[in-house]
Scaffold this active site. Structure first.
Site, PDB file in Angstrom:
ATOM      1  CD  GLU A 401      -2.869   1.129   0.347  1.00 39.78           C
ATOM      2  OE1 GLU A 401      -3.703   1.879   0.289  1.00 39.78           O
ATOM      3  OE2 GLU A 401      -3.180   0.230  -0.428  1.00 39.78           O
ATOM      4  CB  THR A 533     -11.165   7.469 -11.170  1.00 36.96           C
ATOM      5  OG1 THR A 533      -9.817   7.147 -10.507  1.00 36.96           O
ATOM      6  CG2 THR A 533     -12.261   7.444 -10.455  1.00 36.96           C
TER       7      THR A 533
END
Length: 541
Positions: A401, A533
């Protein structure tokens, strides 16, 4: 064909993995269509044979069906599957996010039975009722974007695919997508009723109460304009576009640039609802900023006549990124690897990045093709290589992440790792089924036609299939610095359907309607579609 029992599905996945992993190398330097990128970025020489490509597309289709069957068995009609606990969760308003996020991918994969299930469910959603807190940003990109995209696909190149023998009945279901898009937008539009016109980011649907002290971020403001403008263009009702474009104006022309625009085109993160003034000077291409920059170039792709100002702002942001934020670890200098940092307190640059920001390579490649400007394409490929390193060097072969490359902040237990690879793991070492690295592989393949990016995408899929697959679907994992990915965290995100599996499928699928209509495969000025997106393809104006 696709309603396989679990045991057969798992066996098929293993067989396809074995066949699809075959890679063929050829010494000749392959061309990249009409794109002269190889003059600056030499072709890898890797070529995948057609059989290997076809089997990989089938493996990805099987992964979709495995995920969908688990969702339908344990979670439908809730938002997402919790595969470890065999139940559903509602983290996205409770309107069945996985159905709507998943329909576009099911259309592209040509799964008619699944698409019919999804259409029938969507037609009956009551968007005037919701007991959960709503995120305007997430609801726009997942629900509104998903329905508009499905409408564009099913009323366009896939019209015959879904009508079949039922003809008129399925036509009505397709029309319901547009009707439901209007219903959703009408339920949400009151959130724009602020002094500035900047919408509330979170709200309860029944309250319809604006808090003047609330703030929004640039992604929450700047990632509405494609979906709401497309809805206006489809319906002829300009109110939806006007709402989103009015809010966008505060980002196109910053009211207090001394705080809100520390570099030309690069903005702070948070701004006030009551006057549109920025509250900070920190930001970058990661969380709360990412898709604002993404949509600048995509709005120009959608309609160059109306949105040239958006293009100019993207160019500013892209040039500032290349000038101020790009960096290469000392031990990787001379390579094609580039990372992009974050900024705070004005011009203080931090050498840290995120999986979320790894879409940036693909966005620069898209910009380079639209503008026919090689500098953006080359920089985009360098960014793709940087994010690729976070996958290739991780024991799990999946990127974390968050990561960093500041030599002064390397954790003591990672010094050898940093010396070898040029980056290190930070506190967030999980993988949340995110698509951004694979998204950039997709754009890199479209631009270069170099099969190295297909191979990297396949390696990512193999790693995800190994660590995140469960008996009933796929889930996030806790620690990619471990070979096994760590603990399975019990959540199959709806964007797993919308983004990860879609980009993977598009990379490998060479057959069917999608390939014939070149959906997603015509780069630059000749393209007919642009992705929101959430990877929902929207037909350009």
């Amino acid at each position: 064909m696709y309603g396989l029992r679990r045991s057969r599905a798992l066996l098929l996945g293993l067989v396809l993995f074995a066949i699809g992993s075959v890679m063929y190398l050829k010494s000749e330097n392959l061309t990249a269509g009409t794109v002269p990128i190889h003059q600056h970025f030499p072709h890898s020489g890797i070529r995948l044979e057609h059989d290997a490509v076809r089997y990989r597309a089938e493996a990805i289709r099987e992964a979709y069906m495995h995920s969908w069957n688990g969702y339908m068995k344990y979670a439908f009609p809730k938002d997402e599957l919790l595969p470890m606990s065999k139940r559903g969760g509602n983290s996205m308003s409770g309107w069945g996010a996985s159905v709507i996020d998943g329909i576009g991918t099911a259309v592209l994969m040509e799964l008619p039975e699944v698409v019919e299930q999804q259409l029938r469910f969507i037609a009956d959603i009551d968007y005037t009722q919701c007991e959960h807190q709503i995120s305007l940003f997430e609801t726009t990109i997942r629900y509104l974007g998903g329905m508009i995209s499905a409408y564009d696909l099913l009323s366009g190149p896939y019209a015959r695919f879904i009508q079949g023998a039922k003809g008129q009945k399925n036509y009505e279901l397709v029309q319901a997508l547009l009707k439901q898009s209007v219903s959703l937008a009408d339920a949400l539009k009151w959130s724009f009723n602020t002094t500035s016109g900047i919408p509330m980011p979170f709200f309860m649907l029944h309250e319809k109460r604006i808090k003047s002290e609330d703030i929004n971020n640039i992604a929450g403001v700047g990632t509405l304009v494609l979906e709401w403008t497309r809805l206006s263009d489809l319906t002829g009702d300009t109110q939806y576009a006007n709402l989103a474009q009015r809010a966008q104006e505060y980002l196109l022309k910053v009211e207090n640039p001394e705080i809100g625009e520390p570099f030309p085109g690069l903005l702070g993160t948070n701004l006030r609802l009551n006057d549109g003034n920025f509250l900070d000077s920190f930001g970058g291409w990661g969380a709360m900023g990412d898709s604002y920059y993404e949509y600048l170039i995509k709005m120009y792709a959608y309609d160059p006549q109306r949105f040239r100002r958006y293009l100019n702002r993207w160019i500013q942001a892209a040039d500032s990124t290349m000038t101020y934020l790009a960096s290469v670890p000392a031990n990787l200098r001379g390579s094609n690897i580039v990372f992009v940092g974050e900024y705070s307190n004005g011009r203080s640059i931090a050498m840290r990045g995120s999986h979320l920001a790894c879409f940036i390579g693909g966005n620069f490649l898209l910009g380079g093709q639209i503008l026919s400007d090689m500098k953006y394409s080359i920089f985009g490929l360098q960014l793709v290589e940087g994010c690729r390193m976070t996958y290739a060097n991780s024991p799990s072969k999946i990127g974390p992440e968050r990561f960093g490359w500041d030599p002064n902040l390397v954790p003591s237990n990672q010094k050898k790792f940093f010396e070898k690879h040029g980056w290190y793991f930070t506190g967030e070492i999980d993988y949340r089924l995110r698509p951004e690295v694979i998204e950039s592989y997709y754009h890199a393949y479209v631009v270069t036609k170099d099969d190295i990016y297909r191979q990297w995408a396949w390696e990512a899929f193999v790693a995800i299939n190994s660590t995140c697959r469960t008996e009933n679907g796929f889930t996030s994992v806790s620690d990619v610095s471990r070979e096994d990915g760590g603990r399975k965290d019990d959540k199959q995100e709806s964007f797993w359907f919308a983004e990860v599996l879609k980009y993977l499928f598009l990379i490998f699928n060479e057959h069917g309607i999608q390939a014939a209509d070149k959906i997603g495969f015509v780069p630059g000025k000749n393209q007919k579609w642009v992705f929101n997106t959430e990877a929902h393809p929207i037909r350009i104006y």
